[in-house]
Motif scaffolding. Structure first.
Motif, PDB file in Angstrom:
ATOM      1  N   UNK A   1       0.793  -1.231   0.000  1.00 63.11           N
ATOM      2  CA  UNK A   1       0.000   0.000   0.000  1.00 63.11           C
ATOM      3  C   UNK A   1       0.825   1.282   0.000  1.00 63.11           C
ATOM      4  N   UNK A   2       1.902   1.421   0.808  1.00 64.98           N
ATOM      5  CA  UNK A   2       2.679   2.666   0.749  1.00 64.98           C
ATOM      6  C   UNK A   2       3.221   2.977  -0.641  1.00 64.98           C
ATOM      7  N   UNK A   3       3.661   1.938  -1.365  1.00 65.16           N
ATOM      8  CA  UNK A   3       4.162   2.149  -2.721  1.00 65.16           C
ATOM      9  C   UNK A   3       3.049   2.615  -3.659  1.00 65.16           C
ATOM     10  N   UNK A   4       1.855   2.039  -3.494  1.00 68.26           N
ATOM     11  CA  UNK A   4       0.728   2.433  -4.347  1.00 68.26           C
ATOM     12  C   UNK A   4       0.346   3.890  -4.097  1.00 68.26           C
ATOM     13  N   UNK A   5       0.267   4.278  -2.823  1.00 65.40           N
ATOM     14  CA  UNK A   5      -0.053   5.669  -2.484  1.00 65.40           C
ATOM     15  C   UNK A   5       1.007   6.612  -3.028  1.00 65.40           C
ATOM     16  N   UNK A   6       2.268   6.213  -2.892  1.00 66.22           N
ATOM     17  CA  UNK A   6       3.363   7.034  -3.421  1.00 66.22           C
ATOM     18  C   UNK A   6       3.238   7.225  -4.927  1.00 66.22           C
ATOM     19  N   UNK A   7       2.941   6.133  -5.653  1.00 64.20           N
ATOM     20  CA  UNK A   7       2.813   6.207  -7.105  1.00 64.20           C
ATOM     21  C   UNK A   7       1.672   7.123  -7.525  1.00 64.20           C
ATOM     22  N   UNK A   8       0.530   7.003  -6.839  1.00 60.87           N
ATOM     23  CA  UNK A   8      -0.622   7.850  -7.169  1.00 60.87           C
ATOM     24  C   UNK A   8      -0.297   9.316  -6.934  1.00 60.87           C
ATOM     25  N   UNK A   9       0.309   9.614  -5.794  1.00 60.96           N
ATOM     26  CA  UNK A   9       0.615  11.005  -5.450  1.00 60.96           C
ATOM     27  C   UNK A   9       1.658  11.600  -6.380  1.00 60.96           C
ATOM     28  N   UNK A  10       2.640  10.811  -6.790  1.00 60.18           N
ATOM     29  CA  UNK A  10       3.664  11.325  -7.704  1.00 60.18           C
ATOM     30  C   UNK A  10       3.082  11.582  -9.093  1.00 60.18           C
ATOM     31  N   UNK A  11       2.101  10.780  -9.486  1.00 63.80           N
ATOM     32  CA  UNK A  11       1.478  10.960 -10.792  1.00 63.80           C
ATOM     33  C   UNK A  11       0.651  12.233 -10.863  1.00 63.80           C
ATOM     34  N   UNK A  12       0.016  12.620  -9.771  1.00 65.06           N
ATOM     35  CA  UNK A  12      -0.875  13.786  -9.797  1.00 65.06           C
ATOM     36  C   UNK A  12      -0.250  15.003  -9.131  1.00 65.06           C
ATOM     37  N   UNK A  13       1.016  14.930  -8.784  1.00 63.30           N
ATOM     38  CA  UNK A  13       1.681  16.023  -8.074  1.00 63.30           C
ATOM     39  C   UNK A  13       1.603  17.326  -8.877  1.00 63.30           C
ATOM     40  N   UNK A  14       1.148  18.386  -8.189  1.00 61.68           N
ATOM     41  CA  UNK A  14       1.057  19.683  -8.842  1.00 61.68           C
ATOM     42  C   UNK A  14      -0.267  19.932  -9.509  1.00 61.68           C
ATOM     43  N   UNK A  15      -1.180  18.970  -9.480  1.00 63.85           N
ATOM     44  CA  UNK A  15      -2.491  19.127 -10.105  1.00 63.85           C
ATOM     45  C   UNK A  15      -3.589  19.215  -9.058  1.00 63.85           C
ATOM     46  N   UNK A  16      -4.753  19.704  -9.521  1.00 60.40           N
ATOM     47  CA  UNK A  16      -5.918  19.737  -8.650  1.00 60.40           C
ATOM     48  C   UNK A  16      -6.321  18.326  -8.232  1.00 60.40           C
ATOM     49  N   UNK A  17      -5.951  17.369  -9.048  1.00 65.46           N
ATOM     50  CA  UNK A  17      -6.309  15.988  -8.752  1.00 65.46           C
ATOM     51  C   UNK A  17      -5.651  15.431  -7.502  1.00 65.46           C
ATOM     52  N   UNK A  18      -4.656  16.125  -6.954  1.00 62.77           N
ATOM     53  CA  UNK A  18      -3.995  15.655  -5.744  1.00 62.77           C
ATOM     54  C   UNK A  18      -4.991  15.469  -4.612  1.00 62.77           C
ATOM     55  N   UNK A  19      -5.799  16.461  -4.367  1.00 60.44           N
ATOM     56  CA  UNK A  19      -6.786  16.376  -3.301  1.00 60.44           C
ATOM     57  C   UNK A  19      -7.774  15.256  -3.545  1.00 60.44           C
TER      58      UNK A  19
ATOM     59  N   UNK B   1      -1.584   4.404   8.730  1.00 63.91           N
ATOM     60  CA  UNK B   1      -0.140   4.572   8.858  1.00 63.91           C
ATOM     61  C   UNK B   1       0.559   4.287   7.539  1.00 63.91           C
ATOM     62  N   UNK B   2       0.129   3.240   6.855  1.00 67.22           N
ATOM     63  CA  UNK B   2       0.675   2.934   5.526  1.00 67.22           C
ATOM     64  C   UNK B   2       0.487   4.116   4.576  1.00 67.22           C
ATOM     65  N   UNK B   3      -0.698   4.722   4.631  1.00 67.42           N
ATOM     66  CA  UNK B   3      -0.981   5.847   3.748  1.00 67.42           C
ATOM     67  C   UNK B   3      -0.098   7.047   4.085  1.00 67.42           C
ATOM     68  N   UNK B   4       0.133   7.273   5.369  1.00 67.31           N
ATOM     69  CA  UNK B   4       1.004   8.372   5.776  1.00 67.31           C
ATOM     70  C   UNK B   4       2.418   8.164   5.245  1.00 67.31           C
ATOM     71  N   UNK B   5       2.889   6.924   5.290  1.00 69.83           N
ATOM     72  CA  UNK B   5       4.219   6.612   4.755  1.00 69.83           C
ATOM     73  C   UNK B   5       4.258   6.843   3.249  1.00 69.83           C
ATOM     74  N   UNK B   6       3.216   6.408   2.550  1.00 69.89           N
ATOM     75  CA  UNK B   6       3.160   6.617   1.104  1.00 69.89           C
ATOM     76  C   UNK B   6       3.146   8.092   0.733  1.00 69.89           C
ATOM     77  N   UNK B   7       2.413   8.899   1.491  1.00 70.24           N
ATOM     78  CA  UNK B   7       2.372  10.342   1.236  1.00 70.24           C
ATOM     79  C   UNK B   7       3.737  10.974   1.500  1.00 70.24           C
ATOM     80  N   UNK B   8       4.424  10.519   2.549  1.00 73.55           N
ATOM     81  CA  UNK B   8       5.742  11.080   2.879  1.00 73.55           C
ATOM     82  C   UNK B   8       6.775  10.741   1.806  1.00 73.55           C
ATOM     83  N   UNK B   9       6.780   9.486   1.362  1.00 70.86           N
ATOM     84  CA  UNK B   9       7.763   9.112   0.334  1.00 70.86           C
ATOM     85  C   UNK B   9       7.441   9.768  -1.005  1.00 70.86           C
ATOM     86  N   UNK B  10       6.171  10.008  -1.281  1.00 73.46           N
ATOM     87  CA  UNK B  10       5.795  10.689  -2.526  1.00 73.46           C
ATOM     88  C   UNK B  10       6.350  12.099  -2.570  1.00 73.46           C
TER      89      UNK B  10
END
Length: 223
Positions: free
Chosen positions: A52-70, A97-106
């Motif tokens: 899960x942390x890797x998946x969250x990281x991938x999603x956040x990196x893909x939408x970084x800087x866009x309105x889609x982040x939220x 907690x997994x999601x928090x880690x994914x957001x931090x690594x993103x």
């Protein structure tokens, strides 16, 4: 204090992305191992905690800087509601907690991701070992079936007064097409050596219908 390794202008390089992906998987594995050491688990849930942390990281990196982040964050957190089984409080906590880690690594915050994982694991282990917030070890779950003609509010009052320190009715359920009641209580015995006598008197009162005395408390650990 917790700076990002990602250049905000050029974005993450391939090497940085590989590093963050590996870190997400490693921290997810650490969280899964800590959870496994002190809680009941299934193979699928542990696999989810690792990936899960890797998946969250991938999603956040893909939408970084866009309105889609939220929208991505809200959508990711809402996935908890659609698990096939009702989640316990500890499962939901670990997923968050997994999601928090994914957001931090993103965001490239490597030090912060390692720091919050270490704090979570240490606190989780300390509270688990200390048995923090656990029910009294002497508390038992009593389930008794009685005919519908008995008054379930007072039928066992004298027996409970004789053998129990405390008794708390937590559920009344009709069974056998409404011809019987199933009563559930959280109880504490005055003397564990009198457990058989206690059950025998309950059986005499309820016409030798089902009596179950177990260590499984009701309700479960859900939120």
């Amino acid at each position: 204090m917790f700076s990002s390794i990602i250049n905000t202008t050029t974005g993450a390089t391939i090497a940085q992305t590989a590093l963050l992906t590996g870190l997400s998987l490693l921290l997810g594995l650490v969280i899964a191992l800590v959870y496994m050491s002190k809680s009941k688990y299934t193979k699928s849930f542990l696999m989810t905690l690792v990936i899960l942390p890797m998946v969250i990281m991938a999603v956040m990196m893909m939408v970084n800087g866009n309105l889609g982040t939220g929208i991505a964050v809200v959508g990711a957190f809402s996935l908890i509601r659609f698990r096939s089984q009702q989640a316990t409080a500890k499962e939901i906590l670990t997923i968050f907690m997994d999601m928090a880690v994914g957001l931090a690594t993103a965001q490239g915050c490597v030090t912060f991701a390692v720091f919050i994982t270490a704090v979570f694991c240490i606190v989780y282990l300390i509270l688990s070992i200390a048995n923090f917030g656990s029910e009294d070890a002497g508390t038992r779950l009593l389930k008794v079936s009685i005919p519908e003609n008995l008054d379930y509010l007072e039928v066992f009052d004298d027996i409970f007064a004789k053998y129990l320190k405390t008794s708390d009715m937590i559920r009344v359920k009709t069974t056998d097409m409404g011809s019987m009641f199933e009563l559930s209580y959280n109880i504490q015995l005055k003397d564990r050596k009198q457990e058989k006598q206690f059950i025998d008197e309950i059986r005499t009162r309820n016409g030798n219908l089902t009596v179950v005395l177990s260590r499984n408390l009701f309700p479960n650990e859900g939120l």
